[in-house]
Design a protein around this motif. Structure first.
Motif, PDB file in Angstrom:
ATOM      1  N   LEU A 188      52.095 -19.075 -20.959  1.00 18.32           N
ATOM      2  CA  LEU A 188      52.979 -17.913 -21.070  1.00 18.32           C
ATOM      3  C   LEU A 188      52.204 -16.649 -21.407  1.00 18.32           C
ATOM      4  CD1 LEU A 188      55.953 -19.511 -23.032  1.00 18.32           C
ATOM      5  CD2 LEU A 188      55.900 -18.918 -20.613  1.00 18.32           C
ATOM      6  N   HIS A 189      51.105 -16.786 -22.150  1.00 20.35           N
ATOM      7  CA  HIS A 189      50.327 -15.600 -22.515  1.00 20.35           C
ATOM      8  C   HIS A 189      49.740 -14.928 -21.278  1.00 20.35           C
ATOM      9  CE1 HIS A 189      50.822 -16.724 -26.655  1.00 20.35           C
ATOM     10  NE2 HIS A 189      50.193 -17.877 -26.483  1.00 20.35           N
ATOM     11  N   GLY A 190      49.409 -15.731 -20.262  1.00 16.47           N
ATOM     12  CA  GLY A 190      48.843 -15.165 -19.040  1.00 16.47           C
ATOM     13  C   GLY A 190      49.884 -14.711 -18.047  1.00 16.47           C
ATOM     14  N   LEU A 191      51.119 -15.184 -18.191  1.00 20.17           N
ATOM     15  CA  LEU A 191      52.183 -14.839 -17.241  1.00 20.17           C
ATOM     16  C   LEU A 191      52.914 -13.580 -17.712  1.00 20.17           C
ATOM     17  CD1 LEU A 191      53.492 -18.445 -16.550  1.00 20.17           C
ATOM     18  CD2 LEU A 191      52.092 -17.021 -15.021  1.00 20.17           C
ATOM     19  N   ARG A 192      52.148 -12.564 -17.926  1.00 15.27           N
ATOM     20  CA  ARG A 192      52.689 -11.325 -18.488  1.00 15.27           C
ATOM     21  C   ARG A 192      53.629 -10.624 -17.512  1.00 15.27           C
ATOM     22  NH1 ARG A 192      49.383  -6.563 -21.590  1.00 15.27           N
ATOM     23  NH2 ARG A 192      50.470  -4.779 -20.705  1.00 15.27           N
ATOM     24  N   TYR A 193      53.208 -10.491 -16.263  1.00 16.29           N
ATOM     25  CA  TYR A 193      54.059  -9.806 -15.289  1.00 16.29           C
ATOM     26  C   TYR A 193      55.307 -10.637 -14.979  1.00 16.29           C
ATOM     27  CZ  TYR A 193      55.529  -7.142 -11.201  1.00 16.29           C
ATOM     28  OH  TYR A 193      56.248  -6.378 -10.310  1.00 16.29           O
ATOM     29  N   THR A 194      55.154 -11.962 -14.916  1.00  9.89           N
ATOM     30  CA  THR A 194      56.313 -12.820 -14.691  1.00  9.89           C
ATOM     31  C   THR A 194      57.344 -12.622 -15.792  1.00  9.89           C
ATOM     32  OG1 THR A 194      54.783 -14.446 -13.741  1.00  9.89           O
ATOM     33  CG2 THR A 194      57.020 -15.186 -14.184  1.00  9.89           C
ATOM     34  N   THR A 195      56.892 -12.521 -17.017  1.00 10.04           N
ATOM     35  CA  THR A 195      57.798 -12.278 -18.139  1.00 10.04           C
ATOM     36  C   THR A 195      58.506 -10.941 -17.976  1.00 10.04           C
ATOM     37  OG1 THR A 195      56.394 -13.590 -19.614  1.00 10.04           O
ATOM     38  CG2 THR A 195      57.950 -12.063 -20.655  1.00 10.04           C
ATOM     39  N   MET A 196      57.789  -9.917 -17.545  1.00  3.42           N
ATOM     40  CA  MET A 196      58.404  -8.611 -17.316  1.00  3.42           C
ATOM     41  C   MET A 196      59.478  -8.698 -16.227  1.00  3.42           C
ATOM     42  SD  MET A 196      54.789  -6.536 -17.520  1.00  3.42           S
ATOM     43  CE  MET A 196      55.318  -5.182 -16.477  1.00  3.42           C
ATOM     44  N   VAL A 197      59.212  -9.480 -15.186  1.00  7.08           N
ATOM     45  CA  VAL A 197      60.190  -9.651 -14.112  1.00  7.08           C
ATOM     46  C   VAL A 197      61.466 -10.294 -14.654  1.00  7.08           C
ATOM     47  CG1 VAL A 197      60.685 -10.924 -11.985  1.00  7.08           C
ATOM     48  CG2 VAL A 197      58.512  -9.707 -12.227  1.00  7.08           C
ATOM     49  N   ILE A 198      61.323 -11.358 -15.430  1.00  7.38           N
ATOM     50  CA  ILE A 198      62.499 -12.039 -15.979  1.00  7.38           C
ATOM     51  C   ILE A 198      63.274 -11.108 -16.898  1.00  7.38           C
ATOM     52  CG2 ILE A 198      63.284 -13.935 -17.443  1.00  7.38           C
ATOM     53  CD1 ILE A 198      62.339 -14.797 -14.662  1.00  7.38           C
ATOM     54  N   GLU A 199      62.576 -10.336 -17.706  1.00  2.10           N
ATOM     55  CA  GLU A 199      63.268  -9.407 -18.606  1.00  2.10           C
ATOM     56  C   GLU A 199      64.053  -8.356 -17.831  1.00  2.10           C
ATOM     57  OE1 GLU A 199      59.876  -8.206 -20.916  1.00  2.10           O
ATOM     58  OE2 GLU A 199      60.415  -9.545 -22.566  1.00  2.10           O
ATOM     59  N   GLU A 200      63.492  -7.884 -16.730  1.00  2.00           N
ATOM     60  CA  GLU A 200      64.200  -6.890 -15.924  1.00  2.00           C
ATOM     61  C   GLU A 200      65.380  -7.522 -15.188  1.00  2.00           C
ATOM     62  OE1 GLU A 200      64.699  -3.007 -13.826  1.00  2.00           O
ATOM     63  OE2 GLU A 200      64.503  -3.875 -15.839  1.00  2.00           O
ATOM     64  N   VAL A 201      65.232  -8.750 -14.726  1.00  2.00           N
ATOM     65  CA  VAL A 201      66.361  -9.442 -14.110  1.00  2.00           C
ATOM     66  C   VAL A 201      67.498  -9.580 -15.119  1.00  2.00           C
ATOM     67  CG1 VAL A 201      67.157 -11.671 -13.213  1.00  2.00           C
ATOM     68  CG2 VAL A 201      65.011 -10.688 -12.375  1.00  2.00           C
ATOM     69  N   MET A 202      67.165  -9.942 -16.353  1.00  2.00           N
ATOM     70  CA  MET A 202      68.209 -10.097 -17.377  1.00  2.00           C
ATOM     71  C   MET A 202      68.785  -8.759 -17.826  1.00  2.00           C
ATOM     72  SD  MET A 202      67.128 -13.345 -19.769  1.00  2.00           S
ATOM     73  CE  MET A 202      65.689 -12.539 -20.468  1.00  2.00           C
ATOM     74  N   ARG A 203      68.071  -7.675 -17.575  1.00  2.00           N
ATOM     75  CA  ARG A 203      68.669  -6.367 -17.835  1.00  2.00           C
ATOM     76  C   ARG A 203      69.785  -6.102 -16.828  1.00  2.00           C
ATOM     77  NH1 ARG A 203      68.778  -1.238 -16.036  1.00  2.00           N
ATOM     78  NH2 ARG A 203      67.316  -1.657 -14.318  1.00  2.00           N
ATOM     79  N   LEU A 204      69.478  -6.272 -15.543  1.00  2.00           N
ATOM     80  CA  LEU A 204      70.469  -5.983 -14.510  1.00  2.00           C
ATOM     81  C   LEU A 204      71.549  -7.050 -14.419  1.00  2.00           C
ATOM     82  CD1 LEU A 204      68.166  -4.642 -11.648  1.00  2.00           C
ATOM     83  CD2 LEU A 204      69.895  -3.340 -12.903  1.00  2.00           C
ATOM     84  N   TYR A 205      71.172  -8.294 -14.669  1.00  2.00           N
ATOM     85  CA  TYR A 205      72.116  -9.406 -14.548  1.00  2.00           C
ATOM     86  C   TYR A 205      72.036 -10.277 -15.808  1.00  2.00           C
ATOM     87  CZ  TYR A 205      71.980  -7.843  -9.723  1.00  2.00           C
ATOM     88  OH  TYR A 205      72.038  -7.076  -8.585  1.00  2.00           O
TER      89      TYR A 205
END
Length: 453
Positions: free
Chosen positions: A309-326
């Protein structure tokens, strides 16, 4: 429009004569009702719906007050109260001492160390999903990915929380869907329709509840004493239910808690993953970057641990933005126990109060170009003065989602493995529409074609 929240104000809203129209809108277009109220009336509004008046607050300071600062004055509200007829007294709907006892029973399963230990389980289930999707691709047919993701998330929860293989129970996903449909029917009708009325929806619900009770009974019968009583949810629920003087009450408690835990846990994560695949198809440049990160961090194969998870920084950002919109939980209903003043607006005792993450996460005062999908908003190195309570995908206060860490890790790891191995594309011409149920799911599911990445 942002309301001034520091002085007493008159709360705006539709006229009382609109109550029947608003009741119809709540049944058919709940997201539209909330979005329109935020646009028309600002950060606080009063919505007449049938025999109720709903107080809708949409400012981070309001959210903080209701969920945290004065959270003791609020219990579960409209929707969740009515969902009790479908879900029973599980963690989602219970109150008071029962809720505290249930939370204490469940909490150890979600300790940080134990959640981290589930990374391998999540990766194994994701690899199985990749194999199933590749089989479909070889057969030349599109895949209903929402169903596939539901199977995955149920598999993760069964293994992580119950040490059980839920794939042994055919139709369990459909039974959970029928229970959720009944819960939303209870909301839309304000529980005015008796459960014995032989509507097709209610007949499906009764069959689904009986099926889920039989699944729970079988899990309890088969459960051995070799599990970890400090961390295994089923062991802890069995021990807790054994304290009940009436064995029937204990049996119902186990059913209600497991049904609620599995329904809320698998449905919210499956919905987030569905929306993620939709947004990655809509934004191929985001997929390209995510694919490169996943390939670099995870490699081609091998065991996956929580350290990834520490290396999947951009993936985490994507999930956070998805949960913002949905946001997986699109509405947080509360009911005021005593009178209150929220940001200068008087709220009477017994009033139904609504916080809507869907509209809050799109508030133009706190999000630049709020309808745009932009994972860079969540770059931890980007400075922001955004209020803490402008983003509440897992709720806030003492009812903050107990499974948030497991759900977030699951969403990030599954997304990374799917992006590493596959390219999924929506069927051309298909319109994707949000359906606000207990979670914010894709209406009618999401059909996609599958290619190797």
């Amino acid at each position: 429009m942002t309301a001034t929240i520091d002085r007493p104000q008159t709360i705006a809203g539709p006229p009382r004569r609109a109550l029947l129209r608003m009741l119809a809108v709540m049944s058919t277009d709940r997201l539209g009702m909330m979005t329109d109220a935020a646009r028309r009336y600002g950060d606080a509004s009063r919505l007449p719906v049938g025999h109720k008046t709903l107080y809708f607050f949409n400012h981070p300071k309001h959210v903080k007050h209701v969920l945290t600062d004065n959270g003791a004055n609020y219990r579960k509200g409209i929707g969740l109260v009515h969902a009790r007829r479908a879900l029973g007294d599980g963690l989602l709907t219970s109150e008071g001492e029962l809720w505290h006892e249930q939370r204490k029973v469940i909490q150890p399963a979600f300790r940080a160390r134990r959640v981290a230990e589930q990374a391998g389980t999540i990766a194994e289930e994701a690899d199985r999903l990749v194999a199933r999707l590749r089989d479909a691709a070889r057969a030349g047919r599109p895949v209903e990915v929402t169903d596939a993701l539901t199977e995955l998330t149920l598999g993760v929860l069964g293994r992580a929380l119950l040490n059980a293989d839920l794939s042994r129970f055919p139709g369990i996903g459909a039974s959970f869907a029928a229970v959720q449909d009944q819960a939303m029917f209870e909301l839309a009708t304000l529980s005015t329709v008796p459960t014995w009325v032989p509507l097709p929806k209610q007949r499906r619900f009764r069959r689904a509840r009986a099926h889920l009770q039989s699944v729970v009974d079988q899990l309890v019968r088969e459960h051995d004493d070799g599990g970890d009583p400090e961390n295994d949810v089923l062991s802890r629920l069995i021990a807790s239910a054994a304290k009940e003087a009436d064995p029937r009450v204990g049996r119902i408690r186990i059913r209600d808690e497991l049904v609620t835990l599995l329904l809320a846990g698998h449905e919210t994560t499956a919905s987030t993953l569905s929306w993620t695949l939709h947004m990655l198809d809509e934004h191929p440049q985001v997929w390209e970057r995510l694919h490169a990160e996943a390939t670099s961090v995870l490699g081609g194969s091998g065991p996956v641990t929580a350290d990834a998870l520490h290396g999947l920084r951009y993936t985490t950002m994507v999930i956070e933005e998805v949960m913002r919109l949905y946001p997986p939980v699109w509405l947080l209903p509360r009911a005021a126990i005593g009178p209150d003043v929220v940001g200068g607006f008087p709220v009477p005792a017994g009033a139904d109060v609504l916080v809507c993450p869907y509209t809050l996460h799109r508030h133009p005062a706190f999000w630049d170009d709020p309808e745009r999908f932009d994972p860079e908003r969540f770059d931890p190195d980007r400075p922001t003065d955004r209020p803490r309570y402008a983003y509440v995908p897992f709720g806030a206060g003492q009812r903050f989602c107990v499974g948030n860490s497991l759900g977030m890790m699951e969403a990030v790891l599954v997304t990374a493995i799917l992006a590493r191995d596959l390219r999924l594309r929506k069927i051309p011409g298909r319109t994707v529409v949000a359906e606000p149920m207990l979670s914010l799911r894709v209406r009618g599911g999401l059909s996609m074609t599958v290619q190797d990445a």
